[in-house]
Design a protein around this motif. Sequence first.
Motif, PDB file in Angstrom:
ATOM      1  N   PHE A 117       0.822  -1.211   0.000  1.00  0.00           N
ATOM      2  CA  PHE A 117       0.000   0.000   0.000  1.00  0.00           C
ATOM      3  C   PHE A 117       0.860   1.268   0.000  1.00  0.00           C
ATOM      4  O   PHE A 117       0.498   2.265  -0.624  1.00  0.00           O
ATOM      5  CB  PHE A 117      -1.007  -0.020   1.166  1.00  0.00           C
ATOM      6  CG  PHE A 117      -2.212  -0.858   0.845  1.00  0.00           C
ATOM      7  CD1 PHE A 117      -3.266  -0.323   0.115  1.00  0.00           C
ATOM      8  CD2 PHE A 117      -2.275  -2.188   1.219  1.00  0.00           C
ATOM      9  CE1 PHE A 117      -4.375  -1.091  -0.225  1.00  0.00           C
ATOM     10  CE2 PHE A 117      -3.377  -2.977   0.880  1.00  0.00           C
ATOM     11  CZ  PHE A 117      -4.425  -2.424   0.161  1.00  0.00           C
ATOM     12  N   GLN A 118       2.013   1.209   0.663  1.00  0.00           N
ATOM     13  CA  GLN A 118       2.958   2.343   0.624  1.00  0.00           C
ATOM     14  C   GLN A 118       3.393   2.630  -0.808  1.00  0.00           C
ATOM     15  O   GLN A 118       3.598   3.777  -1.191  1.00  0.00           O
ATOM     16  CB  GLN A 118       4.209   2.011   1.451  1.00  0.00           C
ATOM     17  CG  GLN A 118       4.020   2.066   2.950  1.00  0.00           C
ATOM     18  CD  GLN A 118       3.969   3.490   3.473  1.00  0.00           C
ATOM     19  OE1 GLN A 118       4.306   4.416   2.767  1.00  0.00           O
ATOM     20  NE2 GLN A 118       3.510   3.651   4.704  1.00  0.00           N
ATOM     21  N   SER A 152       1.651   2.089  -3.440  1.00  0.00           N
ATOM     22  CA  SER A 152       0.480   2.296  -4.301  1.00  0.00           C
ATOM     23  C   SER A 152      -0.296   3.547  -3.893  1.00  0.00           C
ATOM     24  O   SER A 152      -1.477   3.467  -3.570  1.00  0.00           O
ATOM     25  CB  SER A 152      -0.452   1.072  -4.213  1.00  0.00           C
ATOM     26  OG  SER A 152       0.251  -0.128  -4.335  1.00  0.00           O
ATOM     27  N   HIS A 171      -6.617  -7.868   2.509  1.00  0.00           N
ATOM     28  CA  HIS A 171      -6.457  -6.428   2.244  1.00  0.00           C
ATOM     29  C   HIS A 171      -5.739  -6.236   0.906  1.00  0.00           C
ATOM     30  O   HIS A 171      -6.058  -5.350   0.124  1.00  0.00           O
ATOM     31  CB  HIS A 171      -5.633  -5.743   3.339  1.00  0.00           C
ATOM     32  CG  HIS A 171      -6.329  -5.633   4.649  1.00  0.00           C
ATOM     33  ND1 HIS A 171      -7.578  -5.093   4.784  1.00  0.00           N
ATOM     34  CD2 HIS A 171      -5.941  -5.982   5.902  1.00  0.00           C
ATOM     35  CE1 HIS A 171      -7.936  -5.127   6.064  1.00  0.00           C
ATOM     36  NE2 HIS A 171      -6.965  -5.662   6.748  1.00  0.00           N
ATOM     37  N   PHE A 172      -4.727  -7.084   0.683  1.00  0.00           N
ATOM     38  CA  PHE A 172      -4.019  -7.016  -0.595  1.00  0.00           C
ATOM     39  C   PHE A 172      -4.874  -7.582  -1.735  1.00  0.00           C
ATOM     40  O   PHE A 172      -5.051  -6.929  -2.763  1.00  0.00           O
ATOM     41  CB  PHE A 172      -2.694  -7.811  -0.532  1.00  0.00           C
ATOM     42  CG  PHE A 172      -2.131  -8.082  -1.900  1.00  0.00           C
ATOM     43  CD1 PHE A 172      -1.449  -7.078  -2.591  1.00  0.00           C
ATOM     44  CD2 PHE A 172      -2.318  -9.307  -2.531  1.00  0.00           C
ATOM     45  CE1 PHE A 172      -0.962  -7.298  -3.879  1.00  0.00           C
ATOM     46  CE2 PHE A 172      -1.834  -9.533  -3.823  1.00  0.00           C
ATOM     47  CZ  PHE A 172      -1.157  -8.532  -4.495  1.00  0.00           C
ATOM     48  N   ARG A 210      -7.657  -5.508  -3.273  1.00  0.00           N
ATOM     49  CA  ARG A 210      -7.153  -4.364  -4.043  1.00  0.00           C
ATOM     50  C   ARG A 210      -6.523  -4.830  -5.368  1.00  0.00           C
ATOM     51  O   ARG A 210      -6.708  -4.220  -6.421  1.00  0.00           O
ATOM     52  CB  ARG A 210      -6.130  -3.606  -3.196  1.00  0.00           C
ATOM     53  CG  ARG A 210      -5.351  -2.544  -3.930  1.00  0.00           C
ATOM     54  CD  ARG A 210      -6.217  -1.338  -4.278  1.00  0.00           C
ATOM     55  NE  ARG A 210      -5.368  -0.296  -4.824  1.00  0.00           N
ATOM     56  CZ  ARG A 210      -4.826   0.684  -4.093  1.00  0.00           C
ATOM     57  NH1 ARG A 210      -5.064   0.762  -2.809  1.00  0.00           N
ATOM     58  NH2 ARG A 210      -4.052   1.581  -4.658  1.00  0.00           N
TER      59      ARG A 210
END
Length: 279
Positions: free
Chosen positions: A21-22, A24, A94-95, A98
């Motif tokens: 997420f960092q 993205s 979570h990954f 997405r």
Amino acid sequence: MTPPGQVLTADDMADVVGRFFQASPLARRWSLEESIDWTSIDPARLTVGQSSAVQFITLIEDHLPGYFALYNDYFPVDDTVDRETFIHNRELYHFSVRWAEEEDTHARVLARYQTAADISDEHTLREALAVEGQKKFQLPYTHPVQYFAYALVQEKATQIYYQQLRDVCEEPVIRDILTKLSRDEARHFTFMANVVERAIQCDGDAVVGPIRDVIAQFRMPLADTMRGYWRWALKIADTAAYDHTDAYEHLIRVIDRAVDAKSSKLDELTGFIASCRTV
Ligand SMILES: [Fe+2]
Ligand SMILES: [Fe+2]
């Protein structure tokens, strides 16, 4: 040792997902509606081979529902698993949710491109995609690390292919789309690489056999279910080669990076992967 059914501990999974997420941020996101200049499309600049390649990758991206379902089946987020496994799977989710959203955007942008460039019309395309989309997609895996080693190769192979195809295309909109897609695949690859690297660090020789089996039996998605897959793959190879073994050197690098001194089993594994490359 990582608990059975998990690829990493829940803490390590949360860390790897956090790094995805960092990498993205919002600024890197794009949409069909706002980020593509559809008015500049010039289908006359697309060759027959390039148009065929676009149809091929649309099918590959469009098999997403079956692919996503596989991860949810293997890493369930419900009461069929114990609490510790659930926590691990929930972090992974979570990954994966997405990831699925991004892959679904790939399917949608390529379908839109086909209609905008008059390669197909909406209804014909939907029917054609449904023929392959309805076929069950399976991976014969028994060890959790295999789902990540497989996706690592597939994401990198797709990234390389999109870059090569973009480099030979002159049509501006497909060039823009392929650039966006290859950047997304590169981030997906990095996530998979981080999971595999951490699994090797934690479990060492125990993951060697499972990773070896992934490479020994490797098939790109749809290769086993789509009629005429190999004929098509060969046909578009003249436009830009679609060779998943291009990704193998990247897997070898992940293994090399994971440990300072490789065990003899890890050493044998990288030798085996290198020997599987197409030369
Ligand atoms: Fe994709
Ligand atoms: Fe991807």
